[in-house]
Design a protein around this motif. Structure first.
Motif, PDB file in Angstrom:
ATOM      1  N   VAL A  25     -35.051   2.134  25.509  1.00 58.00           N
ATOM      2  CA  VAL A  25     -34.778   3.499  25.062  1.00 58.00           C
ATOM      3  C   VAL A  25     -35.732   4.471  25.744  1.00 58.00           C
ATOM      4  N   GLY A  26     -36.999   4.061  25.899  1.00 58.05           N
ATOM      5  CA  GLY A  26     -37.991   4.915  26.533  1.00 58.05           C
ATOM      6  C   GLY A  26     -39.330   4.221  26.608  1.00 58.05           C
ATOM      7  N   GLU A  27     -40.279   4.915  27.211  1.00 59.44           N
ATOM      8  CA  GLU A  27     -41.633   4.372  27.352  1.00 59.44           C
ATOM      9  C   GLU A  27     -42.619   5.511  27.536  1.00 59.44           C
ATOM     10  N   VAL A  28     -43.878   5.232  27.180  1.00 64.18           N
ATOM     11  CA  VAL A  28     -44.964   6.174  27.427  1.00 64.18           C
ATOM     12  C   VAL A  28     -46.116   5.407  28.066  1.00 64.18           C
ATOM     13  N   ASP A  29     -46.784   6.058  29.017  1.00 67.04           N
ATOM     14  CA  ASP A  29     -47.956   5.442  29.642  1.00 67.04           C
ATOM     15  C   ASP A  29     -49.147   5.568  28.707  1.00 67.04           C
ATOM     16  N   THR A  30     -49.955   4.508  28.647  1.00 65.98           N
ATOM     17  CA  THR A  30     -51.145   4.537  27.800  1.00 65.98           C
ATOM     18  C   THR A  30     -52.433   4.438  28.604  1.00 65.98           C
ATOM     19  N   HIS A  39     -50.326   0.744  32.209  1.00 61.92           N
ATOM     20  CA  HIS A  39     -50.094   0.130  30.906  1.00 61.92           C
ATOM     21  C   HIS A  39     -49.187   1.079  30.143  1.00 61.92           C
ATOM     22  N   LYS A  40     -48.305   0.539  29.289  1.00 55.05           N
ATOM     23  CA  LYS A  40     -47.377   1.416  28.581  1.00 55.05           C
ATOM     24  C   LYS A  40     -46.962   0.832  27.244  1.00 55.05           C
ATOM     25  N   TYR A  57     -35.110  -1.134  16.334  1.00 57.32           N
ATOM     26  CA  TYR A  57     -35.891  -0.448  17.358  1.00 57.32           C
ATOM     27  C   TYR A  57     -37.266  -1.085  17.375  1.00 57.32           C
ATOM     28  N   LEU A  58     -37.688  -1.511  18.535  1.00 57.12           N
ATOM     29  CA  LEU A  58     -38.917  -2.263  18.696  1.00 57.12           C
ATOM     30  C   LEU A  58     -39.828  -1.524  19.657  1.00 57.12           C
ATOM     31  N   SER A  59     -41.081  -1.289  19.267  1.00 58.96           N
ATOM     32  CA  SER A  59     -42.055  -0.731  20.211  1.00 58.96           C
ATOM     33  C   SER A  59     -43.093  -1.812  20.454  1.00 58.96           C
ATOM     34  N   ARG A  60     -43.478  -1.961  21.721  1.00 61.06           N
ATOM     35  CA  ARG A  60     -44.437  -3.007  22.076  1.00 61.06           C
ATOM     36  C   ARG A  60     -45.205  -2.624  23.326  1.00 61.06           C
ATOM     37  N   ALA A  61     -46.393  -3.201  23.430  1.00 63.78           N
ATOM     38  CA  ALA A  61     -47.254  -2.934  24.584  1.00 63.78           C
ATOM     39  C   ALA A  61     -46.767  -3.722  25.795  1.00 63.78           C
ATOM     40  N   LYS A  62     -46.868  -3.106  26.957  1.00 62.30           N
ATOM     41  CA  LYS A  62     -46.530  -3.760  28.217  1.00 62.30           C
ATOM     42  C   LYS A  62     -47.704  -3.569  29.161  1.00 62.30           C
ATOM     43  N   ALA A  73     -49.103 -11.023  33.798  1.00 62.48           N
ATOM     44  CA  ALA A  73     -50.027 -10.594  32.746  1.00 62.48           C
ATOM     45  C   ALA A  73     -49.532 -11.044  31.381  1.00 62.48           C
ATOM     46  N   GLU A  74     -50.478 -11.190  30.463  1.00 55.88           N
ATOM     47  CA  GLU A  74     -50.138 -11.495  29.075  1.00 55.88           C
ATOM     48  C   GLU A  74     -50.177 -10.194  28.288  1.00 55.88           C
ATOM     49  N   ASP A  75     -49.027  -9.815  27.707  1.00 57.81           N
ATOM     50  CA  ASP A  75     -48.955  -8.585  26.923  1.00 57.81           C
ATOM     51  C   ASP A  75     -49.648  -8.782  25.585  1.00 57.81           C
TER      52      ASP A  75
END
Length: 155
Positions: A25-30, A39-40, A57-62, A73-75
């Protein structure tokens, strides 16, 4: 060693069909990375494959950087979930409590994030739990959401 590798590869193949159901759906840079992607936090949506009328709806670190860009990489284990009734709820088939609804690998081989479903018949609700697991040691980090089974307008 060969048996362990074969088992890991078989587990990886089992994850593929469940992970392809999510739509980004979307993403934001962190965090900015000079080399490789940043990282996002990603937001993905998926429909319950057995319960019609429910979308999660799932939000998760990438993880980014060189390793993240190469898929090595390990998320992080943190994730958040929100499931909602988006239409009339209909069970397509019988299911067991704790059944995996969504699964995606979060490291090259040994770690995955999964969503499991429970039916609370006493309260007429569906509960979805997201958590991360590893072959050796899982994470207690988790998120939970509940969807009350309500009549849909016009039905």
């Amino acid at each position: 060693m060969t048996m362990r590798l074969a088992c890991s590869f078989a587990a990886f193949l089992l994850v593929l069909p469940l992970s392809s159901m999510a739509r980004e759906v979307g993403e934001v840079d962190t965090a900015f990375k000079w080399v490789g992607p940043n990282h996002k936090i990603m937001i993905e949506a998926f429909d319950d494959p057995v319960v019609e009328g429910v979308t999660c709806y799932l939000s998760r670190a990438k993880t980014g950087g060189v390793k993240g860009g190469l898929g090595l990489a390990e998320d992080r284990a943190e994730a958040s979930i929100a499931c909602r009734q988006v239409g009339p709820i209909r069970f397509k088939e019988e299911f067991k409590n704790g059944e995996v609804v969504f699964k995606e690998r979060t490291s090259l081989v040994f770690k995955s994030m999964q969503v499991v479903r429970f039916h609370d018949k006493d309260r007429n609700s569906l509960i979805y739990l997201v958590y991360s697991d590893k072959v050796i040691d899982g994470s207690p980090q988790n998120g939970v959401t509940a969807v009350p089974i309500m009549p849909w307008p016009g039905q």
